[in-house]
Structures are given as C-alpha cells and as structure tokens.
Design a protein around this motif. Structure first.
Motif, PDB file in Angstrom:
ATOM      1  N   ILE A   1     -22.362 -46.713   4.910  1.00 33.09           N
ATOM      2  CA  ILE A   1     -22.892 -45.399   5.277  1.00 33.09           C
ATOM      3  C   ILE A   1     -22.599 -45.041   6.735  1.00 33.09           C
ATOM      4  O   ILE A   1     -22.380 -43.865   7.050  1.00 33.09           O
ATOM      5  CB  ILE A   1     -24.406 -45.309   4.948  1.00 33.09           C
ATOM      6  CG1 ILE A   1     -24.836 -43.854   4.769  1.00 33.09           C
ATOM      7  CG2 ILE A   1     -25.249 -46.028   5.984  1.00 33.09           C
ATOM      8  CD1 ILE A   1     -26.247 -43.694   4.223  1.00 33.09           C
ATOM      9  N   SER A   2     -22.506 -46.040   7.603  1.00 30.78           N
ATOM     10  CA  SER A   2     -22.271 -45.720   9.021  1.00 30.78           C
ATOM     11  C   SER A   2     -20.882 -45.117   9.215  1.00 30.78           C
ATOM     12  O   SER A   2     -20.688 -44.237  10.059  1.00 30.78           O
ATOM     13  CB  SER A   2     -22.445 -46.958   9.904  1.00 30.78           C
ATOM     14  OG  SER A   2     -21.490 -47.931   9.577  1.00 30.78           O
ATOM     15  N   ALA A   3     -19.916 -45.571   8.408  1.00 32.97           N
ATOM     16  CA  ALA A   3     -18.560 -45.024   8.522  1.00 32.97           C
ATOM     17  C   ALA A   3     -18.559 -43.541   8.154  1.00 32.97           C
ATOM     18  O   ALA A   3     -17.875 -42.728   8.784  1.00 32.97           O
ATOM     19  CB  ALA A   3     -17.600 -45.802   7.616  1.00 32.97           C
ATOM     20  N   ILE A   4     -19.349 -43.175   7.138  1.00 34.38           N
ATOM     21  CA  ILE A   4     -19.440 -41.764   6.741  1.00 34.38           C
ATOM     22  C   ILE A   4     -20.091 -40.964   7.871  1.00 34.38           C
ATOM     23  O   ILE A   4     -19.642 -39.867   8.222  1.00 34.38           O
ATOM     24  CB  ILE A   4     -20.258 -41.603   5.435  1.00 34.38           C
ATOM     25  CG1 ILE A   4     -19.625 -42.393   4.297  1.00 34.38           C
ATOM     26  CG2 ILE A   4     -20.373 -40.122   5.062  1.00 34.38           C
ATOM     27  CD1 ILE A   4     -20.454 -42.407   3.010  1.00 34.38           C
ATOM     28  N   TYR A   5     -21.137 -41.536   8.477  1.00 34.01           N
ATOM     29  CA  TYR A   5     -21.846 -40.861   9.574  1.00 34.01           C
ATOM     30  C   TYR A   5     -20.919 -40.621  10.762  1.00 34.01           C
ATOM     31  O   TYR A   5     -20.875 -39.533  11.334  1.00 34.01           O
ATOM     32  CB  TYR A   5     -23.054 -41.710   9.995  1.00 34.01           C
ATOM     33  CG  TYR A   5     -23.841 -41.176  11.167  1.00 34.01           C
ATOM     34  CD1 TYR A   5     -23.946 -41.895  12.363  1.00 34.01           C
ATOM     35  CD2 TYR A   5     -24.504 -39.952  11.085  1.00 34.01           C
ATOM     36  CE1 TYR A   5     -24.692 -41.408  13.442  1.00 34.01           C
ATOM     37  CE2 TYR A   5     -25.249 -39.458  12.151  1.00 34.01           C
ATOM     38  CZ  TYR A   5     -25.341 -40.194  13.326  1.00 34.01           C
ATOM     39  OH  TYR A   5     -26.074 -39.705  14.375  1.00 34.01           O
TER      40      TYR A   5
ATOM     41  N   VAL B   1     -27.589 -37.291   3.423  1.00 34.68           N
ATOM     42  CA  VAL B   1     -28.057 -36.414   2.333  1.00 34.68           C
ATOM     43  C   VAL B   1     -27.986 -34.936   2.733  1.00 34.68           C
ATOM     44  O   VAL B   1     -28.200 -34.061   1.900  1.00 34.68           O
ATOM     45  CB  VAL B   1     -29.493 -36.761   1.851  1.00 34.68           C
ATOM     46  CG1 VAL B   1     -29.523 -38.155   1.241  1.00 34.68           C
ATOM     47  CG2 VAL B   1     -30.504 -36.614   2.965  1.00 34.68           C
ATOM     48  N   ALA B   2     -27.669 -34.652   3.990  1.00 32.58           N
ATOM     49  CA  ALA B   2     -27.473 -33.269   4.424  1.00 32.58           C
ATOM     50  C   ALA B   2     -26.037 -32.811   4.169  1.00 32.58           C
ATOM     51  O   ALA B   2     -25.696 -31.654   4.423  1.00 32.58           O
ATOM     52  CB  ALA B   2     -27.812 -33.134   5.908  1.00 32.58           C
ATOM     53  N   GLY B   3     -25.195 -33.722   3.711  1.00 33.61           N
ATOM     54  CA  GLY B   3     -23.780 -33.387   3.513  1.00 33.61           C
ATOM     55  C   GLY B   3     -23.340 -33.591   2.063  1.00 33.61           C
ATOM     56  O   GLY B   3     -24.175 -33.839   1.181  1.00 33.61           O
ATOM     57  N   PRO B   4     -22.035 -33.515   1.818  1.00 30.16           N
ATOM     58  CA  PRO B   4     -21.523 -33.603   0.434  1.00 30.16           C
ATOM     59  C   PRO B   4     -21.808 -34.934  -0.257  1.00 30.16           C
ATOM     60  O   PRO B   4     -21.884 -34.988  -1.485  1.00 30.16           O
ATOM     61  CB  PRO B   4     -20.010 -33.389   0.591  1.00 30.16           C
ATOM     62  CG  PRO B   4     -19.716 -33.497   2.039  1.00 30.16           C
ATOM     63  CD  PRO B   4     -20.963 -33.241   2.795  1.00 30.16           C
TER      64      PRO B   4
ATOM     65  N   THR C   1     -37.257 -36.953  12.744  1.00 28.72           N
ATOM     66  CA  THR C   1     -35.919 -36.437  12.470  1.00 28.72           C
ATOM     67  C   THR C   1     -35.734 -34.995  12.910  1.00 28.72           C
ATOM     68  O   THR C   1     -34.635 -34.473  12.868  1.00 28.72           O
ATOM     69  CB  THR C   1     -35.563 -36.567  10.986  1.00 28.72           C
ATOM     70  OG1 THR C   1     -36.583 -35.950  10.211  1.00 28.72           O
ATOM     71  CG2 THR C   1     -35.429 -38.019  10.594  1.00 28.72           C
ATOM     72  N   THR C   2     -36.772 -34.340  13.363  1.00 26.58           N
ATOM     73  CA  THR C   2     -36.603 -32.999  13.942  1.00 26.58           C
ATOM     74  C   THR C   2     -35.880 -33.167  15.269  1.00 26.58           C
ATOM     75  O   THR C   2     -36.243 -34.022  16.058  1.00 26.58           O
ATOM     76  CB  THR C   2     -37.985 -32.364  14.208  1.00 26.58           C
ATOM     77  OG1 THR C   2     -38.793 -32.560  13.063  1.00 26.58           O
ATOM     78  CG2 THR C   2     -37.861 -30.881  14.482  1.00 26.58           C
ATOM     79  N   GLY C   3     -34.820 -32.353  15.471  1.00 31.04           N
ATOM     80  CA  GLY C   3     -34.112 -32.489  16.745  1.00 31.04           C
ATOM     81  C   GLY C   3     -32.957 -33.462  16.700  1.00 31.04           C
ATOM     82  O   GLY C   3     -32.340 -33.760  17.711  1.00 31.04           O
ATOM     83  N   THR C   4     -32.602 -33.972  15.519  1.00 30.92           N
ATOM     84  CA  THR C   4     -31.429 -34.846  15.415  1.00 30.92           C
ATOM     85  C   THR C   4     -30.228 -33.995  14.964  1.00 30.92           C
ATOM     86  O   THR C   4     -30.425 -32.894  14.453  1.00 30.92           O
ATOM     87  CB  THR C   4     -31.675 -35.982  14.410  1.00 30.92           C
ATOM     88  OG1 THR C   4     -32.050 -35.417  13.160  1.00 30.92           O
ATOM     89  CG2 THR C   4     -32.802 -36.875  14.890  1.00 30.92           C
ATOM     90  N   PRO C   5     -29.017 -34.486  15.116  1.00 26.31           N
ATOM     91  CA  PRO C   5     -27.818 -33.646  14.923  1.00 26.31           C
ATOM     92  C   PRO C   5     -27.767 -32.845  13.615  1.00 26.31           C
ATOM     93  O   PRO C   5     -27.274 -31.730  13.614  1.00 26.31           O
ATOM     94  CB  PRO C   5     -26.667 -34.653  14.964  1.00 26.31           C
ATOM     95  CG  PRO C   5     -27.166 -35.722  15.863  1.00 26.31           C
ATOM     96  CD  PRO C   5     -28.638 -35.808  15.644  1.00 26.31           C
ATOM     97  N   THR C   6     -28.252 -33.404  12.514  1.00 23.15           N
ATOM     98  CA  THR C   6     -28.133 -32.641  11.270  1.00 23.15           C
ATOM     99  C   THR C   6     -29.475 -32.092  10.804  1.00 23.15           C
ATOM    100  O   THR C   6     -29.657 -31.790   9.644  1.00 23.15           O
ATOM    101  CB  THR C   6     -27.534 -33.500  10.137  1.00 23.15           C
ATOM    102  OG1 THR C   6     -28.284 -34.702  10.055  1.00 23.15           O
ATOM    103  CG2 THR C   6     -26.076 -33.815  10.399  1.00 23.15           C
ATOM    104  N   SER C   7     -30.451 -31.992  11.706  1.00 23.50           N
ATOM    105  CA  SER C   7     -31.749 -31.455  11.260  1.00 23.50           C
ATOM    106  C   SER C   7     -31.714 -29.939  11.237  1.00 23.50           C
ATOM    107  O   SER C   7     -30.890 -29.323  11.901  1.00 23.50           O
ATOM    108  CB  SER C   7     -32.851 -31.937  12.176  1.00 23.50           C
ATOM    109  OG  SER C   7     -32.607 -31.467  13.484  1.00 23.50           O
TER     110      SER C   7
END
Lengths: 221, 216
Positions: free
Chosen positions: B112-116, B179-182, B210-216
C-alpha cells in the motif's frame, strides 16, 4: 506437550525463534518444511500460515506465525526464566520495541537482499543481481553507522542488557558476515563490531548452530 | 507535562502515533518538522531520530522513534483512560495483536505504501505523475494481501480476534488515503474488509486525526 517449530533450520526466521527458545531453556521439536520444494506454498501448509512463509509454531493448541510475534510471545511467557529479553521498565521496553522495529524495517530488508543475491541464488547455480546487492550494501552500511553511534553509548541496542532487539539481528547478520564476505562492513565501526562478536558468541546461539548442524529434530535444554 | 510528537501531517507514521494519543484521550503537542527545508535531516532532529525520519516522540527524558514502538508505549502509558488496544492481560490475545501488527508492517505496508507514494506524495508534493505500472503491480499485491484479510475477517470480527486492537488501527494511516482513490475498489469488493474498514473509519479519533491530511 513440546513446542513445535515448523520451517527449515537453515532459514533465518526459524533460527530467530529457536534462539529465543534456547535462551529461555524451552524444549522444542523442529518439523521440517521443505522450502526448497516450495512446501510452504502448498494448500495444507497455507491453512496454517495464510502467507505461506516460515516459521510457524504450535505451543500446545496455540498457533502463531511471524517470527517477531513468536519471540515476543515466548519472551513474555517465560519472562521469569533466563535472560530478561523485554526490558525492566516501560521506558526500557519501548527501547527494545524501537530497535526491533528498526531491525524489521531498516536492517533486515537490506540484509536479506544481500544474502539473497550473494548467497542464496549462487548456491542454487543462479546469477544474483550484483547491482541490487551493492545498493543494499550501501544502505546497510549507513544503517550500521547509526548502530555504531548507539552502541558507543550502550552495550546493547536497547540498553546495557541483551534483549530481543539484539537477538532478532543475529541469524541474518551471520549470513552477511560468514557467507557474503561482508565482515569488513564492521571494520570501521569498532562498537558495532564488538557488539557482533559478543552476541554471536552467546552460548544459546552456539547451541542453535550445533542443533542446526546436527540435523536433529528434538532440542532439550 | 504533555508529551511531544515531532512529525508531519503527510507522514502516515506520524498519524499512527496521533491516532493512539487521541484514542487514549492524551494531551500532546505536535511539533511540525518541515521536510521542504530539510529539517528532518538537521542535527537537532537527527538527535531525536538518528535515521532523520518522522515521527520522534518525547516524554520527559525519554526520546523514542519508530511509530509502532511509540504507539505501544503510548497505549500502555494511558492504559487506564482509553480502550485496551494491546490486550497485554492475556498472553495469547497480545500475541495475536503482535502477529497482525507484523502482517501490517511486513505485508500490507509494502504494497500500500507504494500506491501512496505514486498517487499522493508524487503529485501533491513533487508535482509528479504516478508510475501506472508500479501502481498496478502494487494494487495486485495489495489485492492478494486483502484476500487473506477477507478470509480472516470472515472468521473474526477484527484482525487479532473479536476485539478491536492496535493491529487494526495501525492500518488506518495509509488506508485512509487509498480509499479516497481508484484503489478503493480493492476494499469495496471484499465485504468483510469493507465492513472492517467502515468500522475503523467511524471512530472519533480517526476523524479528528485525518482532517487536514493531503487527501482529506
């Protein structure tokens, strides 16, 4: 009922588990899983270990996989005998866990890449990837510089006593030093070198090596 | 004196520690480390984390690094003011927590880190473009790991057993972004994994951190 350790005795992760058991004076039966024939990927084995890896252990009815979880379990179960492997205070315990994670995340991935390419593949007559091995050696050297700093302050990684944090390093480091010709990585790091010489001379580790060489199935303290 | 966490919002490892502090209702101070100026490699920070990474954690004279080790320390220190997430009263339950924490760190994380990195870090912080081949390969690997999770979670409510533990929570930092992406489909298509994730994501500590993180 004795503990059963499933795996290949020459493999690093089962050796980690055996070392912990020997330090704690716990008898065990070693059950061979033929990883050269990919037995660990067969359905019967994967029912027990869903990722198809070794080791797997059974302590009576209780079954576990992941060698670092297994050594934590035995270190806690037998906390009252043998060396104290988990630290004596909350702070010491945290240091043990910190260095356990360093081993898992920063040390072993480089070390395994080296052993895979410079030892495991060649003994099967396959070409290792020299480029990957060299890149991993450079990373490992930088990691060892951090270890050198720590070990100039404390005798062992988590403090002045031998703990699980040191133990989990031993099997793969032995391969690096004895089978990959990389003892020289320690030559410019006197504290790390002294640490390696100390931990690799522990009587319990020597017993593990004798046990592996003997091909025996049962270990009794 | 409140404990200090030296870290960054985009650092999933920092979020792991913050989650545990929030779960236990602990008072803490988040000291931001500025990666854009190389602060993580500066001597003061390297004195806290010799690998020049985040997070680092300070409790009086104690300085720690490695987010899972820090988290375990936090969960023990504040044990009486939050849920029992380590189950150290039971040798077997705590061993199961350790097993699934290892699985998270060794199997789950790698995929999962590689996808991130490709789909969040590269575009957001470097204006780069994801390497779709890497994303596809990592998604396939993650799918295989999630197949094991699906089988496991059809037998027990949470990973270590029928109790929520740190092993479950440790998955939150990366998963929140994915889970915010494809690749959300990897989770949506596995009913037990989906239910497990929704249960984790409904926790107040999750929302707070998680509020305030890159994909929030």
């Amino acid at each position: 009922m004795a503990v059963k350790v499933y795996g290949k005795p020459q493999a690093v992760c089962p050796q980690r588990v055996m070392h912990c058991l020997v330090e704690k004076g716990v008898p065990f039966e070693f059950v061979l899983v033929d990883i050269d024939a990919m037995e660990q990927k067969r359905p019967e084995y994967m029912e027990k270990h869903p990722f198809g890896q070794v080791p797997f252990i059974a302590d009576g009815d209780f079954e576990l996989f992941e060698s670092r979880a297994i050594v934590r379990y035995f270190a806690a179960k037998y906390a009252d005998r043998g060396p104290n492997l988990l630290g004596r205070t909350a702070e010491e315990r945290a240091k043990v866990e910190q260095w356990l994670d360093v081993e898992a995340i920063s040390y072993s991935p480089c070390a395994f890449t080296i052993v895979f390419n410079l030892f495991l593949l060649p003994i099967r007559g396959l070409p290792g990837n020299k480029g990957e091995a060299v890149a991993a050696m450079e990373k490992l050297d930088k990691v060892l510089e951090v270890y050198e700093k720590q070990l100039s302050r404390t005798k062992y990684l988590a403090g002045d006593e031998f703990t699980l944090a040191d133990l989990t390093h031993i099997p793969v480091t032995r391969y690096i030093v004895e089978h990959c010709g990389l003892a020289y990585l320690l030559d410019d790091k006197p504290h790390a070198k002294a640490w390696w010489e100390d931990v690799s001379r522990r009587p319990a580790w020597k017993k593990v090596m004798s046990f592996v060489a003997s091909g025996a199935s049962f270990y009794s303290p | 004196m409140a404990v200090k966490v030296y870290g960054a919002a985009m650092s999933t490892a920092t979020v792991r520690v913050l989650l545990c502090l929030e779960e236990m209702g602990a008072e803490y101070e988040l000291v931001p480390i500025d990666f854009s100026t190389g602060e993580h490699k500066s001597p003061p920070h390297v004195a806290r984390n010799p690998f020049g990474q985040v997070p680092a954690f300070e409790d009086g004279d104690l300085m720690l690094f490695e987010s899972r080790a820090i988290s375990r320390y936090v969960l023990r220190k504040y044990k009486s003011s939050g849920p029992d997430l380590l189950r150290e009263g039971s040798l077997e339950e705590s061993a199961m927590v350790d097993v699934w924490l290892e699985v998270e760190a060794q199997q789950y994380d790698k995929a999962i880190s590689a996808i991130y990195i490709e789909t969040v870090i590269k575009p957001v912080f470097f204006g780069g473009v994801p390497d779709e081949k890497v994303v596809a390969e990592s998604a396939a690997k993650l799918g295989k790991v999630l197949d094991v999770y699906e089988a496991r979670l059809s037998k027990s409510k949470y990973l270590a057993g029928d109790f929520l533990s740190f092993a479950d929570l440790s998955h939150i930092p990366y998963t929140h972004h994915i889970v915010a992406g494809p690749q959300a489909s990897l989770f949506e298509s596995r009913p037990h994994v989906k239910a497990w994730w929704e249960s984790l994501a409904s926790r107040p500590a999750y929302k707070k951190v998680t509020t305030g993180t890159p994909t929030s």
